[in-house]
Design an enzyme around this catalytic site. Structure first.
Site, PDB file in Angstrom:
ATOM      1  N   HIS A  85       2.137  -4.140  -7.924  1.00 48.34           N
ATOM      2  CA  HIS A  85       2.652  -3.329  -7.117  1.00 48.34           C
ATOM      3  C   HIS A  85       3.769  -3.400  -6.367  1.00 48.34           C
ATOM      4  O   HIS A  85       4.711  -2.969  -5.585  1.00 48.34           O
ATOM      5  CB  HIS A  85       1.980  -2.139  -6.451  1.00 48.34           C
ATOM      6  N   ASP A 221      -3.774  -6.197  -9.926  1.00 50.14           N
ATOM      7  CA  ASP A 221      -2.599  -6.440  -9.790  1.00 50.14           C
ATOM      8  C   ASP A 221      -2.436  -7.375  -9.500  1.00 50.14           C
ATOM      9  O   ASP A 221      -1.697  -8.152  -7.507  1.00 50.14           O
ATOM     10  CB  ASP A 221      -2.556  -4.931  -8.285  1.00 50.14           C
ATOM     11  N   SER A 650       0.337  -6.511   1.197  1.00 46.88           N
ATOM     12  CA  SER A 650       0.620  -7.028  -0.115  1.00 46.88           C
ATOM     13  C   SER A 650       0.819  -7.775  -0.602  1.00 46.88           C
ATOM     14  O   SER A 650       2.078  -8.502  -0.504  1.00 46.88           O
ATOM     15  CB  SER A 650       1.512  -5.459  -1.131  1.00 46.88           C
TER      16      SER A 650
HETATM   17  N1  ARG Z   1      -2.711   0.821  -2.058  1.00 48.80           N
HETATM   18  C1  ARG Z   1      -1.872  -0.587  -1.785  1.00 48.80           C
HETATM   19  C2  ARG Z   1      -0.418  -0.088  -0.580  1.00 48.80           C
HETATM   20  O1  ARG Z   1      -0.919  -0.127   0.233  1.00 48.80           O
HETATM   21  C3  ARG Z   1      -1.509  -0.175  -3.333  1.00 48.80           C
HETATM   22  C4  ARG Z   1      -0.363   0.481  -3.599  1.00 48.80           C
HETATM   23  C5  ARG Z   1      -0.056   0.371  -4.928  1.00 48.80           C
HETATM   24  N2  ARG Z   1       0.657   1.905  -5.021  1.00 48.80           N
HETATM   25  C6  ARG Z   1      -0.237   2.918  -5.977  1.00 48.80           C
HETATM   26  N3  ARG Z   1       0.445   3.851  -5.717  1.00 48.80           N
HETATM   27  N4  ARG Z   1      -0.711   2.437  -6.694  1.00 48.80           N
HETATM   28  O2  ARG Z   1       0.816  -0.635  -1.311  1.00 48.80           O
HETATM   29  N1  GLU Z   2      -1.156  -2.100  -0.281  1.00 44.90           N
HETATM   30  C1  GLU Z   2      -0.843  -2.681   0.882  1.00 44.90           C
HETATM   31  C2  GLU Z   2       0.529  -3.237   0.764  1.00 44.90           C
HETATM   32  O1  GLU Z   2       1.539  -3.014   0.195  1.00 44.90           O
HETATM   33  C3  GLU Z   2      -1.967  -3.453   1.810  1.00 44.90           C
HETATM   34  C4  GLU Z   2      -2.629  -2.484   1.754  1.00 44.90           C
HETATM   35  C5  GLU Z   2      -2.895  -2.618   2.595  1.00 44.90           C
HETATM   36  O2  GLU Z   2      -2.251  -1.668   3.624  1.00 44.90           O
HETATM   37  O3  GLU Z   2      -3.657  -3.790   3.437  1.00 44.90           O
HETATM   38  O4  GLU Z   2       1.119  -3.950   1.544  1.00 44.90           O
END
Ligand code: ARG
Ligand code: GLU
Length: 715
Positions: A85, A221, A650
Site C-alpha cells: 500500500h 502487503d 507502514s
Molecule cells: N490500514 C493500513 C494503514 O493505515 C493499510 C492501509 C491500506 N489501505 C487500504 N485502504 N487498504 O495505512
Molecule cells: N497502515 C499504516 C500506515 O500506512 C500503519 C498502520 C497504523 O496506522 O498503525 O502507516
C-alpha cells in the site's frame, strides 16, 4: 515470606503498568531511557547497534519511503522492502488496461526492467541531535507566543544554516513535548528509486478494505524497490547511468520464525499521536470531528464503489483514491469504539482532577498550573465549531479531485507574457494528462453533487462559497441543475474540452480559466480556508500549544516515576514489545498468527478482494512451501505483537532480539486504533507480515529467485 512475594508481585505490576510496551522512543536517547528495559525483555544488542554516528548501525538500513511510509534495505545492492500500500500509487501509475500491474503484479526479471518513478524518493537519517538549548536561546518566560515563535524561527534558521553541508543534506528541526525540547535531524535524500516487484493485489491487498485494520489478517502487503545512486554512491536524479546504491548497512533476514512472547522491535517513522490530549480534546475528536468525517467519507465511498463495481476502467482509475479515503474512514470508526470502550474521557478527567489537586496543594504550583484546565476548557469550546467547519471544508470540498485539479492553475493570473505562458502550458498539459487518466466525469459529478448537498446542509452561511448562491438564485434550490450547469460551463471537466482550450494557448486561455466555475470555486474555498477559518484556528491552536507545553511540564513534575515519551511527529522512533495474542471482545480469542489455510478459507472467486490467484491455490495444494514453512509445515502469513505503532510505520521493519528482520509492519488491529490517543496494552496490537511469506511469494509464486539471492538470509 508471603509478604515478600506480594511485594515483588505488586512491584512488577506497577512496573509493567508504567512500561507495558507503550511508547515510541527516540533512538538517540535509548541509552538513557530504554535499552536496559529492552535487554531485560530479551533484546540482545546494544544501543550503539541501533543508533550510532561512529559505526554502521541498524538506523542506516531504515529509510523514509516517499512522503509517509518507512522502508528498509534488504540487500547490499540497494534493494528496499516496504508495503504494497506504500508502493500502491506508483504501481497504479504504471498500470493501464494493457498492463494492469494492480491485478497481475509486476516483477522485474533483470535490472533493466526495473521501472523509474519520477518524484519518488527515499530519505536516510544521517544523524540527530538535541538542539533544545540553541533553539530556546534568548527566550524568556515573559515572551508572549508571537515573540517566542519569532525568536524560535530565527534560531532555527541559524542552526539550519550552520548545519547544512552544501546542498546534499536537508536539515530539519522539530519540537518535542509541545516545544519543551527540540531535535535536529540531518537527512540525505535519494531521488532515483525504481520499482522491482509487487505481488498482484489479490495477494498484496488481499481482503482489501473489508479486512483493512482487521485481525485475523491475510494480506501480503509488500512491494520491493531499488535505490539508485551516481557512481560516487551519492544521490542523483534518474539517469540510465546510475548504479544500485551501496548501503552502509542492510538487514539480515531471519527464517527462524516467531513464537508467542518473543521480543520484537519496530523501527521507523510514526506520523503523529496525541497522548497528552486533555479530556476536552478527546471529546472534540470523539463527539464532533470523527462522527462527521466518518459520515462524509461513507458517502464518498458509496458513490465511488457503485461506479467502480460497474466498470473495470473506473475501478482502476479510482482504486487508489478509494483506498485512501476508506483507510481513515474505517480507522476513525475503530478509534471511536476503542476510546469508548476504554472510557478514555473519564480516564482523562480523572488525571486532570488529580493534576488540579496536585497544583492547588502548593502556592507556587497553583500560580503556575492552577488555571490551566479551565483555560483548556474555554479554548476548546471556542475552537470546536471552527474545527468542525474545517473538517467539512477539507473533507467534502477541498479534497475533491476536480477542485484540486482547478487548484493547479492558481498561478495562472500572474502571467502577462505570452511566451512564458506558452512554456508553462506544457506543464499544465502534463498535469492534465495525469489527472484525466484517473478521472471519470460522471463519477466526479455524482461525488460533487453529494458533497455540495452535505456542505450546504451542515455549514454556516458565513462559510458558504459565493458560487453556491446560484443554487437558490438561479436554480431554485435544485442542486442537480446547478451542478449540471457548472460541469457544462467548465472547461476542466472533460479531457476534450481541456485539450481544445490548450491546443493553442494564448492570453485568452488565461481569461477563460479565470472565469471557469471550478477555478472560481477553488479560489473561493481557499479564501474561506485562509481568511475565515485558519486565522482563527491558528490563533487558538497557538494558545493551546502554550497550555500543552505547560501541562506536559506539570505532568512530568507530578508523575516523577514515569518515563514520558514524546508524541510521534514523523521522526525516527523505536517501539518494542512482544509477539502477542488478544481477546478482542468478551468471549472471543484471537491467535497471534495466521496461515495460508486462512487465505484458502477466505477464497472466493466472485469477490474481487478475496479471489486467490490460481498459482497460489496450486502452491497450497502441493504444499510447495520449501524452506519457508514453519515447523509444523504450515505457511505463516501475518502475526500480531504489542509494539506501539501508528500511520507512517507502514513498511517498518519488525526485528527480533538479534536485530534480524522477521516481518514488515503494515497495520494495527481495529480494536487498538485508539492508541494514537490512548494506548491499552490488552487491546493494542500491530500487524506484521511474516517475512517468510514475503520470501515465499517472491521465490515460489513469482519466480524472482534472483532477488532472494541478493539477500542475507539466516536459517
Ligand atoms: N490500514 C493500513 C494503514 O493505515 C493499510 C492501509 C491500506 N489501505 C487500504 N485502504 N487498504 O495505512
Ligand atoms: N497502515 C499504516 C500506515 O500506512 C500503519 C498502520 C497504523 O496506522 O498503525 O502507516
Amino acid at each position: 515470606m508471603k509478604i515478600k512475594i506480594f511485594t515483588i508481585v505488586s512491584l512488577l505490576i506497577i512496573n509493567s503498568a508504567v512500561r507495558a510496551d507503550e511508547g515510541m522512543w527516540i533512538p538517540l536517547l535509548l541509552k538513557k531511557y530504554t535499552i536496559e528495559d529492552m535487554q531485560k525483555k530479551g533484546f540482545k544488542l546494544t544501543a550503539e547497534d541501533i543508533y550510532s554516528v561512529n559505526q554502521a548501525c541498524l538506523k542506516d538500513a531504515i529509510v523514509i519511503f516517499g512522503r509517509g511510509c518507512t522502508g528498509e534495505l534488504i540487500s547490499d545492492q540497494g534493494l528496499i522492502l516496504t508495503n504494497h500500500h506504500c508502493g500502491y500509487g506508483r504501481i497504479q501509475a504504471h498500470s493501464s488496461l494493457e498492463h494492469d500491474y494492480l491485478t497481475d503484479g509486476f516483477w522485474a526479471m533483470s535490472r533493466d526492467e526495473e521501472l523509474a518513478n519520477p518524484g519518488l524518493s527515499v530519505t536516510f537519517l544521517v544523524r540527530m541531535e538535541d538542539v533544545t538549548k540553541d533553539v530556546l536561546d534568548g527566550i524568556t518566560e515573559k515572551d508572549d507566543e508571537a515573540v517566542r515563535e519569532r525568536k524560535i524561527g530565527e534560531n532555527i534558521t541559524k542552526i539550519q544554516n550552520e548545519n547544512s553541508d552544501g546542498s546534499n543534506y536537508r536539515v530539519s528541526i522539530k519540537p518535542f513535548y509541545y516545544g519543551n525540547e527540540y531535535y535536529m535531524f540531518i537527512y540525505e535524500e535519494y531521488r532515483d528509486v525504481r520499482l522491482v516487484g509487487a505481488p498482484p493485489s489479490s495477494i498484496g491487498k488481499f481482503g482489501g478494505d473489508t479486512d483493512n485494520w482487521m485481525w485475523p489478517r491475510h494480506t501480503g502487503d509488500f512491494s520491493i524497490f531499488r535505490i539508485y545512486a551516481n557512481k560516487e554512491n551519492k544521490p542523483a536524479d534518474y539517469s540510465k547511468d546510475n548504479v544500485p546504491y551501496k548501503p552502509k548497512k542492510h538487514l539480515s533476514i531471519s527464517m527462524k520464525g516467531i513464537n508467542k512472547g518473543d521480543f520484537t522491535m519496530v523501527f521507523g517513522y510514526p506520523g503523529s499521536t496525541e497522548q497528552y490530549l486533555t479530556s476536552h480534546g478527546v471529546k472534540m475528536i470523539m463527539d464532533d470531528s470523527n462522527p462527521h468525517k466518518i459520515n462524509i467519507r461513507a458517502k464518498l465511498l458509496e458513490i465511488m464503489k457503485t461506479d467502480m463495481d460497474a466498470s473495470d476502467k473506473v475501478r482502476i482509475q479510482y482504486s487508489s483514491k478509494y483506498a485512501g479515503i476508506a483507510n481513515y474512514w474505517k480507522k476513525w470508526i475503530g478509534e471511536n469504539k476503542g476510546l469508548k470502550k476504554l472510557n478514555a474521557i473519564r480516564k482523562k478527567e480523572q488525571l486532570e482532577m488529580e493534576f488540579q489537586k496536585w497544583a492547588e496543594a502548593d502556592r507556587k504550583r497553583n500560580e503556575k498550573y492552577g488555571r490551566l484546565l479551565t483555560d483548556f476548557g474555554k479554548i476548546y469550546k471556542e475552537l470546536t465549531p471552527y474545527s468542525l467547519t474545517l473538517d467539512y471544508l477539507s473533507e467534502a470540498l477541498l479534497s475533491l479531485d476536480m477542485v484540486r485539479f482547478a487548484g493547479n492553475f492558481r498561478e495562472i493570473e500572474s502571467f502577462t507574457d505570452k511566451e512564458a505562458f506558452i512554456k508553462q502550458s506544457e506543464q499544465y498539459k502534463a498535469q492534465a494528462a495525469g489527472f484525466f487518466k484517473d478521472f471519470n466525469t460522471p463519477t466526479c459529478k455524482k461525488l460533487f453533487t453529494s458533497m455540495v448537498r452535505i456542505y450546504r446542509d451542515s455549514v454556516d452561511a458565513e462559510f458558504q462559497p459565493g458560487l453556491f448562491s446560484q443554487i437558490d438564485a438561479k436554480f431554485k434550490g435544485n442542486i442537480d441543475a446547478f451542478v449540471s450547469d457548472i460541469f457544462e460551463k467548465s472547461n476542466l471537466t472533460t479531457e476534450e474540452k481541456f485539450n481544445m482550450l490548450f491546443e493553442k494557448p494564448s492570453l485568452k486561455t488565461i481569461s477563460v480559466i479565470k472565469n471557469d466555475p471550478f477555478y472560481i470555486l477553488y479560489n473561493d474555498l481557499v479564501s474561506i480556508y485562509r481568511n475565515k477559518l485558519m486565522l482563527k484556528i491558528d490563533m487558538l491552536n497557538s494558545r493551546l500549544d502554550k497550555l500543552y507545553r505547560l501541562y506536559v511540564t506539570g505532568l512530568k513534575e507530578m508523575q516523577t516515576e514515569k518515563i514520558f515519551y514524546p508524541d510521534a511527529n514523523f521522526t525516527m522512533r523505536i517501539a518494542y514489545g512482544k509477539v502477542d495474542d488478544y481477546f478482542p471482545t468478551d468471549g472471543v480469542f484471537y491467535e497471534h498468527f495466521t496461515t495460508l489455510e486462512g487465505i484458502m478459507e477466505k477464497d472466493n472467486p466472485l469477490i474481487y478482494d478475496y479471489d486467490v490467484p490460481d498459482k497460489l491455490r496450486e502452491l497450497y495444494k502441493s504444499k510447495d512451501y520449501g524452506r519457508y514453512a514453519d515447523k509444523e509445515g504450515k505457511m505463516r502469513v501475518c502475526f500480531t505483537a504489542s509494539n506501539h505503532t501508528t500511520g507512517g510505520n507502514s513498511g517498518s521493519p519488525v526485528l527480533n532480539a538479534n536485530g534480524e528482520l522477521i516481518g514488515v509492519n503494515f497495520d494495527r488491529n481495529w480494536e487498538g486504533t485508539m492508541s494514537d490517543i490512548m494506548y491499552n496494552p490488552d487491546q493494542c496490537r500491530n500487524i506484521t507480515l511474516d517475512i517468510r511469506y514475503v520470501l515465499f511469494i517472491v521465490d515460489k509464486f513469482a519466480g524472482a529467485t534472483h532477488l532472494i539471492n541478493e539477500m542475507t538470509i539466516i536459517e
